[in-house]
Design a protein around this motif. Sequence first.
Motif, PDB file in Angstrom:
ATOM      1  N   GLU A 233      29.797  47.886  30.562  1.00  0.00           N
ATOM      2  CA  GLU A 233      31.082  48.740  31.214  1.00  0.00           C
ATOM      3  C   GLU A 233      30.364  49.761  31.983  1.00  0.00           C
ATOM      4  OE1 GLU A 233      34.033  50.053  28.455  1.00  0.00           O
ATOM      5  OE2 GLU A 233      34.639  48.058  28.020  1.00  0.00           O
ATOM      6  N   ASN A 234      29.404  50.545  31.555  1.00  0.00           N
ATOM      7  CA  ASN A 234      28.945  51.610  32.352  1.00  0.00           C
ATOM      8  C   ASN A 234      28.076  51.198  33.577  1.00  0.00           C
ATOM      9  OD1 ASN A 234      30.213  53.915  31.004  1.00  0.00           O
ATOM     10  ND2 ASN A 234      28.938  53.915  29.319  1.00  0.00           N
TER      11      ASN A 234
ATOM     12  N   THR B 161      32.864  44.811  37.410  1.00  0.00           N
ATOM     13  CA  THR B 161      33.344  44.798  36.012  1.00  0.00           C
ATOM     14  C   THR B 161      32.315  43.804  35.344  1.00  0.00           C
ATOM     15  OG1 THR B 161      34.554  42.611  36.886  1.00  0.00           O
ATOM     16  CG2 THR B 161      35.704  44.731  37.011  1.00  0.00           C
TER      17      THR B 161
ATOM     18  N   LYS C 190      32.595  41.823  31.360  1.00  0.00           N
ATOM     19  CA  LYS C 190      32.993  41.438  30.143  1.00  0.00           C
ATOM     20  C   LYS C 190      32.214  40.896  29.174  1.00  0.00           C
ATOM     21  CE  LYS C 190      36.233  37.786  28.593  1.00  0.00           C
ATOM     22  NZ  LYS C 190      36.504  36.055  28.840  1.00  0.00           N
TER      23      LYS C 190
ATOM     24  N   ALA D  81      28.158  48.244  34.902  1.00  0.00           N
ATOM     25  CA  ALA D  81      28.998  47.665  35.893  1.00  0.00           C
ATOM     26  C   ALA D  81      29.681  48.690  36.853  1.00  0.00           C
ATOM     27  CB  ALA D  81      30.194  46.760  35.227  1.00  0.00           C
ATOM     28  N   ASN D  82      30.159  49.841  36.197  1.00  0.00           N
ATOM     29  CA  ASN D  82      30.624  50.816  36.865  1.00  0.00           C
ATOM     30  C   ASN D  82      29.911  51.368  38.063  1.00  0.00           C
ATOM     31  OD1 ASN D  82      33.390  50.661  35.523  1.00  0.00           O
ATOM     32  ND2 ASN D  82      32.980  52.125  34.124  1.00  0.00           N
ATOM     33  N   ILE D  83      28.708  51.685  37.708  1.00  0.00           N
ATOM     34  CA  ILE D  83      27.732  51.962  38.577  1.00  0.00           C
ATOM     35  C   ILE D  83      27.785  51.250  40.122  1.00  0.00           C
ATOM     36  CG2 ILE D  83      25.262  52.326  38.970  1.00  0.00           C
ATOM     37  CD1 ILE D  83      24.737  53.200  36.032  1.00  0.00           C
ATOM     38  N   TYR D  84      27.968  50.139  39.760  1.00  0.00           N
ATOM     39  CA  TYR D  84      27.681  49.299  41.012  1.00  0.00           C
ATOM     40  C   TYR D  84      29.128  48.863  41.501  1.00  0.00           C
ATOM     41  CZ  TYR D  84      22.869  49.414  39.782  1.00  0.00           C
ATOM     42  OH  TYR D  84      21.469  49.590  39.527  1.00  0.00           O
ATOM     43  N   GLY D  85      30.254  49.450  41.066  1.00  0.00           N
ATOM     44  CA  GLY D  85      31.617  49.083  41.580  1.00  0.00           C
ATOM     45  C   GLY D  85      31.856  47.589  40.985  1.00  0.00           C
TER      46      GLY D  85
END
Length: 173
Positions: A61-62, A70, A72, A64-68
């Motif tokens: 999750e973290n 998602t 799973k 993925a968040n860095i690169y905008g």
Amino acid sequence: VQSVVSRTVDPQNPAVLTVGKMVVGTRFNVIAENAVIEGTVRCFDSKTRDHIEKQLQIYAENVANIYGATAKVDYYRGTQAVINDEYSAKLVQKVASQAFGEDAIYNEKPTMGGEDFSFYLDEVPGSFALVGSGNPEKDTEWAHHHGKFNIDEDALATGSELYAQYAWAYLNE
């Protein structure tokens, strides 16, 4: 994902996380919209396994968040660690020693191999005995997941005798 083990798992508690497959993109000149990463987790206890599952989710999750994006995580619990029953392990060593001599006994260190025999040991006490099928003369000394893996079929007779002798000894105790 390697940092999940190297940075969050107690180094005195063995764990292995291996990425074995990545499927990313559809063309060499197009930025991939999706990626699928598959791997395996190996450890000796359920507490460590639970911890790694949780940390994989957090890391995914973290990142993925860095690169905008998602992420799973589907974490499938396959086989668990094979933990031999002490009595059964000693009996199989005794039987192997009697059938094949003391030199046939080799005390293997715990391994991270996955084996569905663990499901049997959830139900009844037992022991997973390794017979060995490596033979350099027949080019069969490669590890199980190596591309050159092969088995010396002469080991099948040894294994059959060991298991028959073990069953006989167990039933006569």
